[in-house]
Design an enzyme around this catalytic site. Structure first.
Site, PDB file in Angstrom:
ATOM      1  CD  GLU A 158     -25.089  26.817  -2.610  1.00  0.00           C
ATOM      2  OE1 GLU A 158     -26.562  26.492  -1.401  1.00  0.00           O
ATOM      3  OE2 GLU A 158     -25.560  26.738  -3.683  1.00  0.00           O
ATOM      4  CE  LYS A 217     -30.114  22.465  -2.597  1.00  0.00           C
ATOM      5  NZ  LYS A 217     -31.059  23.526  -1.878  1.00  0.00           N
ATOM      6  NE  ARG A 226     -27.749  33.084   1.483  1.00  0.00           N
ATOM      7  CZ  ARG A 226     -29.001  33.115   1.500  1.00  0.00           C
ATOM      8  NH1 ARG A 226     -29.635  33.815   2.797  1.00  0.00           N
ATOM      9  NH2 ARG A 226     -29.526  32.564   0.924  1.00  0.00           N
ATOM     10  CG  ASP A 270     -27.526  26.198  -7.901  1.00  0.00           C
ATOM     11  OD1 ASP A 270     -28.380  26.882  -8.116  1.00  0.00           O
ATOM     12  OD2 ASP A 270     -26.332  25.343  -6.315  1.00  0.00           O
ATOM     13  CG  ASP A 310     -27.059  23.590  -3.791  1.00  0.00           C
ATOM     14  OD1 ASP A 310     -26.093  23.037  -2.579  1.00  0.00           O
ATOM     15  OD2 ASP A 310     -27.736  24.505  -3.969  1.00  0.00           O
TER      16      ASP A 310
HETATM   17  N1  BES Z   1     -29.658  26.753  -5.150  1.00  0.00           N
HETATM   18  C1  BES Z   1     -30.263  26.819  -3.920  1.00  0.00           C
HETATM   19  C2  BES Z   1     -31.496  28.044  -4.255  1.00  0.00           C
HETATM   20  C3  BES Z   1     -32.845  27.279  -5.459  1.00  0.00           C
HETATM   21  C4  BES Z   1     -33.847  26.257  -4.703  1.00  0.00           C
HETATM   22  C5  BES Z   1     -32.857  27.246  -6.786  1.00  0.00           C
HETATM   23  C6  BES Z   1     -34.932  25.723  -5.454  1.00  0.00           C
HETATM   24  C7  BES Z   1     -33.889  26.637  -7.528  1.00  0.00           C
HETATM   25  C8  BES Z   1     -35.166  25.499  -6.476  1.00  0.00           C
HETATM   26  C9  BES Z   1     -29.800  27.596  -2.912  1.00  0.00           C
HETATM   27  O1  BES Z   1     -28.280  27.798  -2.912  1.00  0.00           O
HETATM   28  C10 BES Z   1     -30.594  27.358  -1.687  1.00  0.00           C
HETATM   29  O2  BES Z   1     -29.881  26.023  -1.137  1.00  0.00           O
HETATM   30  N2  BES Z   1     -31.071  28.132  -0.899  1.00  0.00           N
HETATM   31  C11 BES Z   1     -31.572  27.853   0.141  1.00  0.00           C
HETATM   32  C12 BES Z   1     -31.432  28.811   1.030  1.00  0.00           C
HETATM   33  C13 BES Z   1     -31.682  28.349   2.305  1.00  0.00           C
HETATM   34  C14 BES Z   1     -30.964  27.487   3.015  1.00  0.00           C
HETATM   35  C15 BES Z   1     -31.755  29.598   3.814  1.00  0.00           C
HETATM   36  C16 BES Z   1     -33.413  27.607  -0.011  1.00  0.00           C
HETATM   37  O3  BES Z   1     -33.760  28.686  -1.305  1.00  0.00           O
HETATM   38  O4  BES Z   1     -33.934  26.836   0.360  1.00  0.00           O
HETATM   39 ZN    ZN Z   2     -26.938  27.274  -4.234  1.00  0.00          ZN
HETATM   40 MN    MN Z   3     -27.789  25.751  -1.543  1.00  0.00          MN
END
Ligand code: BES
Ligand code: ZN
Ligand code: MN
Length: 489
Positions: free
Chosen positions: A341, A268, A343, A279, A261
């Site tokens: 992504e 990111k 979800r 992920d 991811d």
């Molecule tokens: N895979 C990430 C969630 C994640 C973040 C897991 C850090 C482990 C450590 C997910 O896809 C994501 O990026 N979520 C975002 C959602 C936001 C954009 C609403 C997040 O948590 O920042």
């Molecule tokens: Zn993710």
């Molecule tokens: Mn993500």
């Protein structure tokens, strides 16, 4: 190799004989007189009390034929499986240091808790011995693998044998989940999920891979949108186990298989991005649990495992903020942030799974939100559900496995945060309650089916430090799912 013996433990001639000791006012009381004699001085001198995690190593010179004796503290509560699991983990760590190849474990004093004790101890021992060295040159003085572990169970050998078998399956699937997660993103793509699943097919087990073309035909707009910027094709990987019984309930397991991811166009930050190879830990837990199901062939329940798999990459063809997509169930989604992504791929997998398999219960696992780490840290998996009974079941299974969960609420106020001006939903919930709004999004794709969502972003790696949990990926979820299936009535 794990074996169970009816012989007296004093006859053991191997490298390390392990004696688990309960912490109590008189921790010697429950031990065999032979061990009492040896442990008396350490206890009198306050060097050992049976405290959880404490050890005492002795080189016995009379009455015993083993090379070393290792006393290991269990703590006070022998009714907690976790005490024995942690004890097993401590033993694994010590054996590694001692380079012991043949190990004995004294279990004949645990009477009414013996079955659970043996199972949890064996689980901790096996899980604690895990390491991932595939991409390292072997060291000359590296760890020596344990050749044989003998459990001394007295007259209850039959009970212990059963316990050890259960533990072997649980520990194996834990390791399988960890292995998948440890594989780097360039070696673990949707195609690897697919070939793992293909290898599971056999008796009562059918594997189906929905390749990109098929996903297009099925209009899985969420998975396809996330995959749009990728050089690798996506896949929906399905393993279907059907028991012999007619009219058995069906449990559907869905795991996020996001093999890397980057965040996509909503890229990111660079620091720590390498961890996003993890992920796919939800998908790993589901496929590992399916392996456990295949091994044990439960008689009472059908189990379907689905992993939507892709990576999330930025490119000229990638999905963009503002794009509107249509998911499998016809709902439209405005993609505000391409980093939300998970979800999107789960939406298709959940809706498809519910539609196609008409399950009695759905459990999904996903490293879904950073927010769950803010809320619960690394010590509890976030649990959200539309059904109290199923939530209770999953919580209980997790607690039994040393994988605690904590429930968060859902509700229409949270769902309202997902309102879009141009589509049925938007893919982020705005300020506050990030873990809840993510789950509220998924809720839109399961209909009325009882459903539990486990947000494992905080526990899939960097999980609570424990003797049987390594530093990297924990394998969380796999054993909880197996426990849930084993105990399903
Ligand atoms: N895979 C990430 C969630 C994640 C973040 C897991 C850090 C482990 C450590 C997910 O896809 C994501 O990026 N979520 C975002 C959602 C936001 C954009 C609403 C997040 O948590 O920042
Ligand atoms: Zn993710
Ligand atoms: Mn993500």
């Amino acid at each position: 190799m794990l074996v169970v013996s009816k012989k007296k433990s004093s006859t053991f001639t191997g490298d390390v004989l392990v004696v688990p000791v309960v912490q109590a006012d008189d921790c010697l009381a429950t031990l065999d007189p032979l061990f009492q004699d040896i442990l008396e001085r350490p206890v009198k001198n306050n060097d050992f009390s049976g405290k959880e995690g404490d050890t005492c190593l002795v080189y016995p010179d009379n009455g015993l034929s083993c090379t070393r004796l290792l006393f290991v503290g269990l703590g006070e509560d022998i009714h907690e499986r976790e005490s024995f699991r942690l004890c097993g983990g401590v033993v694994a760590q010590n054996i590694r240091k001692l380079k012991g190849e043949t190990v004995g474990v004294v279990l004949d004093s645990f009477g009414d808790v013996l079955a659970d004790a043996a199972e949890a101890f064996a689980e901790g021992l096996l899980l604690g011995g895990y390491s991932f060295d595939r991409y390292k040159k072997p060291k000359d003085d590296g760890p020596v693998p344990v050749k044989k572990v003998t459990f001394f169970a007295g007259s209850d050998a039959g009970v212990v044998r059963k316990s050890v078998k259960r533990a072997e399956v649980a520990a194996e699937i834990g390791a399988v989940a960890r292995n998948m997660a440890n594989e780097p993103g360039n070696f673990w793509t949707a195609a690897e999920f697919a070939s793992f699943a293909r290898n599971l097919s056999g008796q009562n087990v059918k594997t189906t891979i929905l390749a990109k073309k098929k996903c297009q035909n099925l209009k899985m707009g969420g998975l396809l949108a996330v995959n749009q910027g990728s050089a690798h094709d996506p896949a929906v990987v399905i393993v279907e186990y059907r028991c012999k019984k007619k009219k058995a309930p069906t449990i559907l397991l869905v795991g996020k298989g996001l093999t890397f991811d980057s965040g996509g166009i909503s890229l990111k930050p660079g620091a720590g991005m390498e961890d996003m190879k993890y992920d796919m830990c939800g998908g790993a837990a589901v496929m590992a649990a399916m392996q456990g199901v295949v091994m044990e062939q439960p008689a009472q329940v059908n189990v379907i495992g689905i992993v939507p798999a892709t990576d999330n990459m930025p490119s000229g063809s990638a999905v963009k903020p503002g794009d509107v997509i249509t998911c499998y169930n016809g709902k439209t989604v405005e993609v505000i942030n391409t980093d939300a992504e998970g979800r999107l791929i789960l939406a298709d997998a959940l809706a498809y799974g519910v539609d196609k398999y008409k399950p009695d219960a759905v459990i999904d696992l996903a490293t879904l939100t950073g927010a769950v780490i803010v809320g619960l840290g690394h010590h509890n998996t976030g649990l959200l559900a539309n059904d109290d009974a199923l939530a209770e079941r999953v919580t209980e299974a997790g607690a039994k496995c040393g994988e605690p969960t904590w429930r968060l609420p859902l509700g229409k106020e949270y769902t309202k945060q997902l309102k879009s001006k141009v589509a049925d939903l938007r893919n982020i919930g705005g300020k506050g309650g990030g873990t809840i709004t993510a789950a509220a999004f998924l809720e839109e794709f399961v209909g009325e089916t009882p459903w539990v969502h486990l947000d494992i972003a905080g526990t899939a790696w960097g999980f609570t430090e424990k003797s049987y949990i390594p530093k990297g990926p924990s394998g969380t979820g796999a054993r909880t799912l197996l426990e849930l299936i084993r105990s399903w009535k």
